[in-house]
Design a protein around this motif. Structure first.
Motif, short mmCIF file in Angstrom:
data_model
loop_
_atom_site.label_atom_id
_atom_site.label_comp_id
_atom_site.label_asym_id
_atom_site.label_seq_id
_atom_site.Cartn_x
_atom_site.Cartn_y
_atom_site.Cartn_z
N GLY A 37 -5.32 7.60 6.42
CA GLY A 37 -5.27 6.22 6.91
C GLY A 37 -4.02 5.90 7.72
O GLY A 37 -3.84 4.77 8.15
N GLY A 39 -3.31 6.89 10.67
CA GLY A 39 -3.58 6.71 12.10
C GLY A 39 -3.77 7.99 12.91
O GLY A 39 -3.77 7.94 14.14
N THR A 41 -6.46 9.97 13.35
CA THR A 41 -7.67 9.96 14.17
C THR A 41 -7.57 8.92 15.28
O THR A 41 -7.98 9.16 16.42
N GLU A 142 -9.13 17.78 11.64
CA GLU A 142 -9.51 18.40 10.36
C GLU A 142 -10.67 19.38 10.51
O GLU A 142 -11.72 19.24 9.89
N HIS A 173 -4.32 17.61 6.74
CA HIS A 173 -3.55 17.08 5.61
C HIS A 173 -2.77 18.21 4.95
O HIS A 173 -1.95 17.97 4.08
N1 LIG Z 1 -12.36 0.62 14.73
C1 LIG Z 1 -11.55 0.23 13.77
N2 LIG Z 1 -11.48 -1.06 13.38
C2 LIG Z 1 -10.64 -1.48 12.42
N3 LIG Z 1 -9.80 -0.67 11.74
C3 LIG Z 1 -9.82 0.63 12.07
C4 LIG Z 1 -10.68 1.15 13.09
N4 LIG Z 1 -10.46 2.49 13.19
C5 LIG Z 1 -9.52 2.78 12.28
N5 LIG Z 1 -9.13 1.68 11.62
C6 LIG Z 1 -8.10 1.62 10.57
O1 LIG Z 1 -6.94 2.22 11.07
C7 LIG Z 1 -6.28 2.97 10.05
C8 LIG Z 1 -6.09 4.40 10.51
O2 LIG Z 1 -7.34 5.06 10.56
P1 LIG Z 1 -7.44 6.58 11.02
O3 LIG Z 1 -8.88 6.96 10.93
O4 LIG Z 1 -6.76 6.74 12.32
O5 LIG Z 1 -6.58 7.31 9.88
P2 LIG Z 1 -6.38 8.84 9.58
O6 LIG Z 1 -4.92 9.08 9.44
O7 LIG Z 1 -7.10 9.66 10.58
O8 LIG Z 1 -7.08 8.95 8.15
P3 LIG Z 1 -7.83 10.17 7.43
O9 LIG Z 1 -6.80 11.23 7.20
O10 LIG Z 1 -8.33 9.56 6.17
O11 LIG Z 1 -8.93 10.60 8.36
C9 LIG Z 1 -7.12 2.82 8.79
O12 LIG Z 1 -6.58 1.81 7.99
C10 LIG Z 1 -8.48 2.39 9.33
O13 LIG Z 1 -9.16 1.59 8.41
#
Ligand SMILES: Nc1ncnc2c1ncn2[C@@H]1O[C@H](COP(=O)(O)OP(=O)(O)OP(=O)(O)O)[C@@H](O)[C@H]1O
Length: 192
Positions: A37, A39, A41, A142, A173
């Motif tokens: 979460g 950021g 992705t 991933e 991760h």
């Molecule tokens: N389209 C969207 N609308 C609202 N919030 C979003 C959107 N896309 C992502 N988020 C939020 O942004 C934050 C980062 O999400 P992201 O998917 O980039 O995390 P991540 O580091 O890739 O997580 P993971 O390792 O679990 O895949 C999260 O809190 C997610 O809920």
């Protein structure tokens, strides 16, 4: 030289990326790590041009030819494993692709439709499709998710070799995966 300068991104009130900068080393693998979460992705999606940053620059990236493995496999369900891979590299012969498939234990499933493949097979088909696509920058989000230990080891070794000399952004991760992939640089997104 691809350069990310002071990227910020919010979803509503939620600030996901705050002034993030990164110099991407050409011809090397850069690994992006961080808790779920944080950021990762979102960052990849901005760099791929699928999402717009609120602020900042992604110098050099928009014009680069890209290939990606997303967190989801995104296979065409009714196409065979072989046909899914050929979508991105039609210039390769079926024999060339079959040989690559064998190296990550996908031999024998060439003609199976994607919807009949196991989760781990689907992941490797998605990965191979991205690795074989001609590109200037490769995004791997991933890519080894859901593989058992032995298959993961073999697939990482294959991927490392396939990434040699290429510009790669790799999200994981797992510190061990970053090490096994021989990442030239490991960036923690949590720490900015
Ligand atoms: N389209 C969207 N609308 C609202 N919030 C979003 C959107 N896309 C992502 N988020 C939020 O942004 C934050 C980062 O999400 P992201 O998917 O980039 O995390 P991540 O580091 O890739 O997580 P993971 O390792 O679990 O895949 C999260 O809190 C997610 O809920």
């Amino acid at each position: 030289m691809p350069e990310i300068i002071n990227i910020s991104k919010s979803y509503g009130e939620h600030r996901v990326l705050e002034q993030f900068s990164l110099h991407i080393q050409e011809g090397e693998t850069t690994c992006i790590m961080g808790r779920s979460g944080c950021g990762k992705t979102t960052l990849l999606r901005i760099l791929m041009g699928l999402e717009t940053a609120d602020e900042g620059e992604t110098g050099g990236l928009p014009s680069m030819k890209k290939s990606a493995v997303f967190q989801e496999d995104r296979l065409c369900e009714n196409l065979s494993a072989m046909a899914n891979i050929r979508l991105t590299c039609p210039e390769r012969t079926a024999e060339e692709i079959r040989n690559e498939m064998k190296k990550i234990d996908l031999g024998g499933c060439e003609n199976q439709p994607a919807h009949e493949l196991s989760g781990g097979m689907r992941r490797r088909v998605a990965l191979l499709r991205a690795l074989l696509a001609p590109c200037q920058i490769l995004f791997l989000d991933e890519p080894f998710k859901g593989l058992d230990d032995e298959t993961r080891r073999k697939t990482i070794a294959y991927t490392k070799e396939a990434c040699r000399g290429r510009t790669v952004l790799f999200v994981t991760h797992d510190e061990k995966e970053a090490e096994l992939m021989g990442a030239a640089k490991v960036v923690s997104l949590d720490e900015g």
